[in-house]
Scaffold this active site. Sequence first.
Site, PDB file in Angstrom:
ATOM      1  N   ARG A 311     -14.280 -21.233   3.242  1.00 15.65           N
ATOM      2  CA  ARG A 311     -13.126 -21.228   4.175  1.00 15.65           C
ATOM      3  C   ARG A 311     -11.796 -21.489   3.461  1.00 15.65           C
ATOM      4  O   ARG A 311     -10.847 -21.958   4.052  1.00 15.65           O
ATOM      5  CB  ARG A 311     -13.317 -22.241   5.303  1.00 15.65           C
ATOM      6  N   LYS A 333      -0.279 -12.623   2.130  1.00 15.52           N
ATOM      7  CA  LYS A 333      -1.075 -11.619   2.851  1.00 15.52           C
ATOM      8  C   LYS A 333      -2.178 -11.150   1.925  1.00 15.52           C
ATOM      9  O   LYS A 333      -1.912 -10.725   0.797  1.00 15.52           O
ATOM     10  CB  LYS A 333      -0.217 -10.408   3.236  1.00 15.52           C
ATOM     11  N   GLU A 375       9.156  -0.718  -3.686  1.00 19.48           N
ATOM     12  CA  GLU A 375       9.214  -1.985  -2.928  1.00 19.48           C
ATOM     13  C   GLU A 375      10.466  -2.785  -3.310  1.00 19.48           C
ATOM     14  O   GLU A 375      11.010  -3.536  -2.496  1.00 19.48           O
ATOM     15  CB  GLU A 375       7.951  -2.828  -3.169  1.00 19.48           C
ATOM     16  N   LYS A 418      11.728 -11.718  -0.746  1.00 17.24           N
ATOM     17  CA  LYS A 418      10.416 -11.950  -0.123  1.00 17.24           C
ATOM     18  C   LYS A 418      10.177 -13.446   0.098  1.00 17.24           C
ATOM     19  O   LYS A 418       9.672 -13.862   1.144  1.00 17.24           O
ATOM     20  CB  LYS A 418       9.299 -11.327  -0.976  1.00 17.24           C
ATOM     21  N   GLU A 428       4.125 -13.745  10.206  1.00 18.92           N
ATOM     22  CA  GLU A 428       4.712 -12.539  10.793  1.00 18.92           C
ATOM     23  C   GLU A 428       4.897 -12.657  12.306  1.00 18.92           C
ATOM     24  O   GLU A 428       4.529 -11.753  13.068  1.00 18.92           O
ATOM     25  CB  GLU A 428       3.845 -11.318  10.445  1.00 18.92           C
ATOM     26  N   ARG A 432       9.284 -11.670   9.438  1.00 18.60           N
ATOM     27  CA  ARG A 432       8.512 -11.066   8.341  1.00 18.60           C
ATOM     28  C   ARG A 432       8.298  -9.562   8.528  1.00 18.60           C
ATOM     29  O   ARG A 432       8.060  -8.845   7.554  1.00 18.60           O
ATOM     30  CB  ARG A 432       7.163 -11.789   8.185  1.00 18.60           C
ATOM     31  N   ASN A 436       7.945  -4.872   6.290  1.00 17.64           N
ATOM     32  CA  ASN A 436       7.129  -3.700   6.585  1.00 17.64           C
ATOM     33  C   ASN A 436       7.979  -2.431   6.670  1.00 17.64           C
ATOM     34  O   ASN A 436       7.477  -1.373   7.058  1.00 17.64           O
ATOM     35  CB  ASN A 436       6.384  -3.941   7.901  1.00 17.64           C
ATOM     36  N   HIS A 439       6.638   1.071   5.987  1.00 21.48           N
ATOM     37  CA  HIS A 439       5.179   0.989   5.868  1.00 21.48           C
ATOM     38  C   HIS A 439       4.435   1.652   7.023  1.00 21.48           C
ATOM     39  O   HIS A 439       3.261   1.997   6.863  1.00 21.48           O
ATOM     40  CB  HIS A 439       4.740  -0.471   5.743  1.00 21.48           C
ATOM     41  N   HIS A 443       1.808   3.754   5.363  1.00 19.88           N
ATOM     42  CA  HIS A 443       0.368   3.489   5.489  1.00 19.88           C
ATOM     43  C   HIS A 443      -0.351   4.698   6.104  1.00 19.88           C
ATOM     44  O   HIS A 443      -1.495   5.004   5.748  1.00 19.88           O
ATOM     45  CB  HIS A 443       0.118   2.254   6.359  1.00 19.88           C
ATOM     46  N   HIS A 455       0.550   3.409  -3.312  1.00 17.19           N
ATOM     47  CA  HIS A 455       1.154   2.733  -2.156  1.00 17.19           C
ATOM     48  C   HIS A 455       2.680   2.843  -2.195  1.00 17.19           C
ATOM     49  O   HIS A 455       3.321   3.170  -1.196  1.00 17.19           O
ATOM     50  CB  HIS A 455       0.710   1.261  -2.164  1.00 17.19           C
TER      51      HIS A 455
HETATM   52  N1  LIG Z   1      -0.382  -8.381   0.229  1.00 23.29           N
HETATM   53  C1  LIG Z   1       0.824  -7.871   0.236  1.00 23.29           C
HETATM   54  O1  LIG Z   1       1.789  -8.491   0.697  1.00 23.29           O
HETATM   55  C2  LIG Z   1       1.032  -6.514  -0.358  1.00 23.29           C
HETATM   56  C3  LIG Z   1       2.334  -6.082  -0.591  1.00 23.29           C
HETATM   57  C4  LIG Z   1       2.525  -4.831  -1.152  1.00 23.29           C
HETATM   58  C5  LIG Z   1       1.431  -4.052  -1.498  1.00 23.29           C
HETATM   59  N2  LIG Z   1       0.188  -4.516  -1.263  1.00 23.29           N
HETATM   60  C6  LIG Z   1      -0.990  -3.724  -1.676  1.00 23.29           C
HETATM   61  O2  LIG Z   1      -0.937  -3.574  -3.093  1.00 23.29           O
HETATM   62  C7  LIG Z   1      -1.607  -2.384  -3.464  1.00 23.29           C
HETATM   63  C8  LIG Z   1      -0.753  -1.590  -4.429  1.00 23.29           C
HETATM   64  O3  LIG Z   1      -0.507  -2.363  -5.560  1.00 23.29           O
HETATM   65  P1  LIG Z   1      -0.211  -1.703  -6.997  1.00 23.29           P
HETATM   66  O4  LIG Z   1       0.811  -0.669  -6.856  1.00 23.29           O
HETATM   67  O5  LIG Z   1      -0.009  -2.811  -7.925  1.00 23.29           O
HETATM   68  O6  LIG Z   1      -1.535  -0.889  -7.269  1.00 23.29           O
HETATM   69  P2  LIG Z   1      -2.894  -1.225  -8.054  1.00 23.29           P
HETATM   70  O7  LIG Z   1      -3.293  -2.617  -7.948  1.00 23.29           O
HETATM   71  O8  LIG Z   1      -3.846  -0.194  -7.601  1.00 23.29           O
HETATM   72  O9  LIG Z   1      -2.472  -0.946  -9.581  1.00 23.29           O
HETATM   73  C9  LIG Z   1      -2.035   0.335  -9.942  1.00 23.29           C
HETATM   74  C10 LIG Z   1      -2.783   0.831 -11.196  1.00 23.29           C
HETATM   75  O10 LIG Z   1      -2.290   0.160 -12.337  1.00 23.29           O
HETATM   76  C11 LIG Z   1      -3.367  -0.398 -13.112  1.00 23.29           C
HETATM   77  N3  LIG Z   1      -2.799  -1.557 -13.786  1.00 23.29           N
HETATM   78  C12 LIG Z   1      -2.506  -2.771 -13.244  1.00 23.29           C
HETATM   79  N4  LIG Z   1      -1.828  -3.520 -14.139  1.00 23.29           N
HETATM   80  C13 LIG Z   1      -1.701  -2.784 -15.258  1.00 23.29           C
HETATM   81  C14 LIG Z   1      -1.082  -3.003 -16.518  1.00 23.29           C
HETATM   82  N5  LIG Z   1      -0.406  -4.126 -16.767  1.00 23.29           N
HETATM   83  N6  LIG Z   1      -1.148  -2.025 -17.441  1.00 23.29           N
HETATM   84  C15 LIG Z   1      -1.786  -0.859 -17.176  1.00 23.29           C
HETATM   85  N7  LIG Z   1      -2.369  -0.572 -15.996  1.00 23.29           N
HETATM   86  C16 LIG Z   1      -2.321  -1.532 -15.050  1.00 23.29           C
HETATM   87  C17 LIG Z   1      -4.425  -0.653 -12.086  1.00 23.29           C
HETATM   88  O11 LIG Z   1      -5.696  -0.720 -12.663  1.00 23.29           O
HETATM   89  C18 LIG Z   1      -4.268   0.568 -11.173  1.00 23.29           C
HETATM   90  O12 LIG Z   1      -4.926   1.665 -11.712  1.00 23.29           O
HETATM   91  C19 LIG Z   1      -1.887  -1.634  -2.182  1.00 23.29           C
HETATM   92  O13 LIG Z   1      -3.236  -1.815  -1.828  1.00 23.29           O
HETATM   93  C20 LIG Z   1      -0.996  -2.310  -1.180  1.00 23.29           C
HETATM   94  O14 LIG Z   1      -1.495  -2.218   0.127  1.00 23.29           O
HETATM   95  C21 LIG Z   1      -0.032  -5.725  -0.709  1.00 23.29           C
HETATM   96  O1  LIG Z   2       4.404  -9.086   3.028  1.00 22.95           O
HETATM   97  C1  LIG Z   2       4.564  -8.402   4.030  1.00 22.95           C
HETATM   98  O2  LIG Z   2       4.622  -8.901   5.160  1.00 22.95           O
HETATM   99  C2  LIG Z   2       4.682  -6.949   3.933  1.00 22.95           C
HETATM  100  O3  LIG Z   2       4.721  -6.258   4.938  1.00 22.95           O
HETATM  101  C3  LIG Z   2       4.790  -6.376   2.566  1.00 22.95           C
HETATM  102  C4  LIG Z   2       4.308  -4.958   2.445  1.00 22.95           C
HETATM  103  O4  LIG Z   2       5.051  -4.392   1.376  1.00 22.95           O
HETATM  104  C5  LIG Z   2       2.814  -4.860   2.108  1.00 22.95           C
HETATM  105  O5  LIG Z   2       2.454  -3.538   1.837  1.00 22.95           O
HETATM  106  C6  LIG Z   2       1.868  -5.462   3.099  1.00 22.95           C
HETATM  107  O6  LIG Z   2       0.571  -5.498   2.565  1.00 22.95           O
HETATM  108  C7  LIG Z   2       1.788  -4.686   4.375  1.00 22.95           C
HETATM  109  O7  LIG Z   2       1.228  -5.496   5.332  1.00 22.95           O
HETATM  110  P1  LIG Z   2       0.498  -4.961   6.632  1.00 22.95           P
HETATM  111  O8  LIG Z   2       0.452  -6.179   7.474  1.00 22.95           O
HETATM  112  O9  LIG Z   2       1.332  -3.864   7.213  1.00 22.95           O
HETATM  113  O10 LIG Z   2      -0.814  -4.471   6.202  1.00 22.95           O
END
Ligand SMILES: NC(=O)c1ccc[n+]([C@@H]2O[C@H](COP(=O)([O-])OP(=O)(O)OC[C@H]3O[C@@H](n4cnc5c(N)ncnc54)[C@H](O)[C@@H]3O)[C@@H](O)[C@H]2O)c1
Ligand SMILES: O=C(O)C(=O)C[C@@H](O)[C@H](O)[C@H](O)COP(=O)(O)O
Length: 574
Positions: A311, A333, A375, A418, A428, A432, A436, A439, A443, A455
């Site tokens: 948990r 998130k 972003e 952020k 959110e 927050r 988005n 997005h 998405h 993304h």
């Molecule tokens: N939780 C959140 O608030 C939030 C916010 C924005 C995006 N996201 C999520 O993040 C994801 C996208 O993230 P991303 O763009 O980092 O993609 P990713 O994690 O898929 O990485 C992109 C590519 O780069 C490679 N890579 C990573 N670091 C590297 C490095 N230093 N050198 C060489 N290659 C490297 C990875 O293996 C992958 O192939 C999506 O799933 C999106 O939904 C989440």
């Molecule tokens: O942190 C947040 O809140 C965001 O919306 C950041 C976004 O850039 C990110 O892609 C996030 O994962 C999207 O959230 P979701 O709730 O739409 O899935």
Amino acid sequence: MSGTRPRVVLVGLPGAGKTTVGRLLAGALDVDFVDTDLEVERAAGTSVPEYFRTHGEASFRELEHDVVVRMLAQHDGVLALGGGAVLHPGTQEALRGHTVVLLDVAAERALARVSLSGERPLLAGDPAGRFETLRRDRLPVYERVSTLTVSTSDRRPQDVAAEVLRAVWGAAASLPADVLARLDAAASGPALAATPTRIPVTGTAGYDVVVGRGLDDEVVRLVGEASRALLLHARATAPLARRHAAALEAAGVTAVLHTLPDAEDAKTLEVVARCWDLLGDERFGREDVVVAVGGGATTDVAGFVAASWLRGVRLVNVPTTLLGMVDAAVGGKTGINTAHGKNLVGAFHPPAGVVCDLDALTTLPVADLRAGLAEVVKAGFIADERILSLVEADGGLAAQDPGSDVLRELVERAVAVKARVVGEDLREAGLREILNYGHTFGHAVERTEGYRWRHGDAVAVGMVFAAELARAAGILAADVADRHRSVLGLLELPTTYRGGRWADLHDAMAHDKKVRGNVLRFVVLEDVARPTVLRGPAPEHLEAAYAAVTGARRSGPGPSAQGAEPQEHEQPLR
Ligand SMILES: NC(=O)c1ccc[n+]([C@@H]2O[C@H](COP(=O)([O-])OP(=O)(O)OC[C@H]3O[C@@H](n4cnc5c(N)ncnc54)[C@H](O)[C@@H]3O)[C@@H](O)[C@H]2O)c1
Ligand SMILES: O=C(O)C(=O)C[C@@H](O)[C@H](O)[C@H](O)COP(=O)(O)O
């Protein structure tokens, strides 16, 4: 840190080099660097230009004075004051007894630097004329409060830093040996390794986002007393994860390494279940920690594993993509995708800390760097216009250079946006949602394309769609909508999407988390840094925006031109 005082306070005009020299000084002295402009933005909850616009200069100076007084009492490193901070009489008084260095700069040099560093409200209109006036008005005040003046015109920042160190701490021989070594390194050419910047995320779970270079020790520090650490990483980041694992083992922590599938293939329940099995096999307890070493996909999965195991155990995020640094690793998130859409299962689980080592970006493919810049640009449109001007200043070149100071500033500014938002609204409940921006459509593109799009690329097109929607609804002026295409275009990000997919896209958008009672809701802009929510947009506006994104036609004239009746929208979110 209460009861301490800064080693040195830097004052001077915009473009004098306070931030660059300040970081070098802090690096040489091995102390933290604080820029009061960033602290003021944190306290204000908005950017300096936006605060100027909405509250005026007098209110800004009062807020800045409070921040400077607090920093003078709390900060024991190097402190750089905003260019106009010394105008407040209380600040002049508070500086008495401190070591205050005036960085003096010739007008043409400062203007050249300032024009590269984005919006400066006090120089708007006629930068050269206004700079001369600022210089005339402020120089006597700077001279009165400072204990030393050093010129920065036509000099390398490390030479300026060396002169400050020698002047403040006497002959070089009286400086400690390690400071001397760093000073020598600076004087003989290469710049000093800049000191890390710590950006606090406040709210229910307070933690820092550290931005800098060569930050391996930070990871060991954050893992702290845990006896075991599970390091989840992508294939591409295996060497880096192994390096962190070795450092943790050396510190007495049992490090378990596990490779996740690449990109979105990692964001599945099967992958999470495999991690749970591993944690069980290795007998991970509540005091142990999950460390994510990778991009946003890795930090999303690792975060969900940490949120769900027992948990909730501690999570340390070590983002290795630009997108991870400025967005995914910050804010708590976490989650995975399902057949119905993106990120539909997850939890809010803030990390114990985030370590953004910019050196990791040197191996990142340029397409992934650009995706991260989408972003960054989003943060610019929703909250910090300076981000946009920094990108525009040189046609987007420095933003795409992992070694540039511009990219570092972009990272810090995007993280600051952020941090401010999630510090106020982790779950959110309202504010927050601005994160988005772009997005809802983005998405939908990702799902429609079977998650083969990056993304950030999808978010880039999604922002163009949101801008066209706002323009069609009569909320956003045409020039701001067009600015989306031009800024994203400078970064070679996609700004169009193919036609004939509207039914699939609409269906995907119907699953968006912002939908309420089957009504679509979009984050849109009234202007740069003025986000709001558009509820239940008219079908013809949605279709016009889609047509504009496919390149078929523009979505409308925007509110500054004739004919558009603004559609009602919710209260601004700021
Ligand atoms: N939780 C959140 O608030 C939030 C916010 C924005 C995006 N996201 C999520 O993040 C994801 C996208 O993230 P991303 O763009 O980092 O993609 P990713 O994690 O898929 O990485 C992109 C590519 O780069 C490679 N890579 C990573 N670091 C590297 C490095 N230093 N050198 C060489 N290659 C490297 C990875 O293996 C992958 O192939 C999506 O799933 C999106 O939904 C989440
Ligand atoms: O942190 C947040 O809140 C965001 O919306 C950041 C976004 O850039 C990110 O892609 C996030 O994962 C999207 O959230 P979701 O709730 O739409 O899935």
